[in-house]
Design an enzyme around this catalytic site. Structure first.
Site, short mmCIF file in Angstrom:
data_model
loop_
_atom_site.label_atom_id
_atom_site.label_comp_id
_atom_site.label_asym_id
_atom_site.label_seq_id
_atom_site.Cartn_x
_atom_site.Cartn_y
_atom_site.Cartn_z
N ASP A 110 26.79 28.22 72.77
CA ASP A 110 26.34 29.44 73.42
C ASP A 110 25.39 30.24 72.53
O ASP A 110 25.21 29.91 71.35
CB ASP A 110 27.54 30.30 73.86
CG ASP A 110 28.68 30.30 72.85
OD1 ASP A 110 28.43 29.99 71.66
OD2 ASP A 110 29.82 30.61 73.22
N HIS A 161 38.83 32.65 77.01
CA HIS A 161 37.52 32.02 77.23
C HIS A 161 37.31 30.85 76.28
O HIS A 161 37.88 30.80 75.19
CB HIS A 161 36.36 33.03 77.13
CG HIS A 161 36.05 33.55 75.76
ND1 HIS A 161 35.87 34.89 75.48
CD2 HIS A 161 35.85 32.93 74.57
CE1 HIS A 161 35.58 35.04 74.20
NE2 HIS A 161 35.57 33.87 73.62
N ASP A 186 40.98 36.39 75.39
CA ASP A 186 41.13 36.46 76.84
C ASP A 186 41.12 35.07 77.49
O ASP A 186 41.03 34.95 78.70
CB ASP A 186 40.04 37.35 77.46
CG ASP A 186 38.62 36.81 77.25
OD1 ASP A 186 38.47 35.72 76.64
OD2 ASP A 186 37.67 37.47 77.71
N GLU A 204 33.97 33.41 80.64
CA GLU A 204 34.97 34.46 80.72
C GLU A 204 35.86 34.26 81.95
O GLU A 204 35.49 33.53 82.88
CB GLU A 204 34.28 35.82 80.79
CG GLU A 204 33.43 36.16 79.55
CD GLU A 204 34.29 36.55 78.33
OE1 GLU A 204 35.45 36.12 78.21
OE2 GLU A 204 33.75 37.32 77.48
C1 F6R Z 1 31.70 30.61 69.92
C2 F6R Z 1 32.41 30.58 71.18
C3 F6R Z 1 33.63 31.39 71.43
C4 F6R Z 1 34.61 31.46 70.25
C5 F6R Z 1 35.78 32.36 70.61
C6 F6R Z 1 36.74 32.50 69.44
O1 F6R Z 1 30.58 29.76 69.97
O2 F6R Z 1 31.97 29.92 72.03
O3 F6R Z 1 34.32 30.87 72.55
O4 F6R Z 1 35.05 30.17 69.95
O5 F6R Z 1 35.31 33.61 70.98
O6 F6R Z 1 36.09 33.18 68.40
P1 F6R Z 1 36.73 33.24 66.94
O7 F6R Z 1 36.79 31.84 66.44
O8 F6R Z 1 35.77 34.08 66.15
O9 F6R Z 1 38.08 33.85 67.09
#
Ligand code: F6R
Length: 245
Positions: free
Chosen positions: A67, A140, A138, A145
């Site tokens: 992303d 995702h 959440d 989301e």
């Molecule tokens: C990042 C991504 C997100 C993260 C998620 C967890 O490229 O796609 O889905 O993997 O937000 O983030 P962290 O690892 O910082 O807790």
């Protein structure tokens, strides 16, 4: 979906990198799916150690990020392209030209066209062999989301307030600095990866992990779609696993 509860972040990194090394031994030109955020950082360090030790080379590999934020300049240090360069590319021997992220900075393309182009690029590379994932508090994965369709392709997405609050730590704690929109691989795109390793660390992920594993497959917890993947492993530290049955 397989579940592995390991004692530490370092132990998880070793387990994930062992899987990647096993693929690379058979297919040196493997296609790696890379995530940003905190969860995969130890994996990138461990990949760097293996490359330095000569037990792994990614010289013929390519990689696709999950992303990218919309609204940050391309050279912003928190743009995911920059994060991937800093945390992953700089530690290993992969050719930076073979590492792509969804790109919102292509004046000749609308954002929607850039998304479709990204799906085509992944397909043209033969698909992702191993996808590294984190999970949002959440539920995702990538920036899919809660509430979105389970079969989506790369698309323009809106970040929830919860995700923006979670990510404010990368923007000196300033919520207003966290973009509201993103380009993200869809759940359908991610599900096409041949093998998936999802990493969750800390008690802040425990509820999302429980919903992903024990809940029904439902858009309210996007990560639950991984229950349908034939080769997905969830790597948890004890705190992230603390609400499992
Ligand atoms: C990042 C991504 C997100 C993260 C998620 C967890 O490229 O796609 O889905 O993997 O937000 O983030 P962290 O690892 O910082 O807790």
């Amino acid at each position: 979906m397989q579940i592995e509860v390991l004692s530490s972040e370092a132990a998880i990194a070793v387990a994930v990198v062992d899987q990647i090394v096993a693929i690379a031994e058979k297919k040196p030109n493997l296609v790696l799916g890379v995530a940003t955020g905190s969860s995969p950082l130890a994996v990138y360090q461990e990949l760097g150690r293996r490359v330095e030790a000569g037990t792994l080379t990614l010289a013929a590999a390519s990689a696709f990020a999950l992303d990218e934020y919309v609204g940050l300049p391309p050279d912003h240090p928190e743009s995911y392209r920059q994060v991937i360069e800093r945390e992953f590319v700089s530690r290993v021997d992969i050719d930076s030209a073979r590492v792509q992220a969804p790109n919102p900075h292509r004046p000749e393309l609308s954002l929607e066209e850039a998304c479709a182009d990204y799906d085509r690029a992944i397909a043209a590379a033969g698909g992702v062999d191993y996808q590294i994932l984190g999970i949002g508090s959440d539920g995702h994965i990538a920036f899919n989301e809660p509430g979105g369709p389970l079969d989506s392709r790369t698309h323009v997405g809106e970040l929830t307030l919860q995700t923006r609050k979670d990510n404010a730590r990368f923007f000196e704690g300033e919520l207003a600095a966290v973009p509201t929109r993103c380009l993200t691989q869809g759940l359908g795109t991610i599900m096409e990866a041949r093998q998936i390793g999802l990493i969750a660390l800390g008690e802040g992920k425990a509820r999302a992990v429980r919903n992903m594993i024990h809940g029904t497959v439902d858009p309210s917890c996007p990560a639950s779609v991984l229950q349908r993947h034939p080769n997905a492993t969830v790597y948890l530290d004890p705190a992230a696993a603390s609400l499992l049955d």
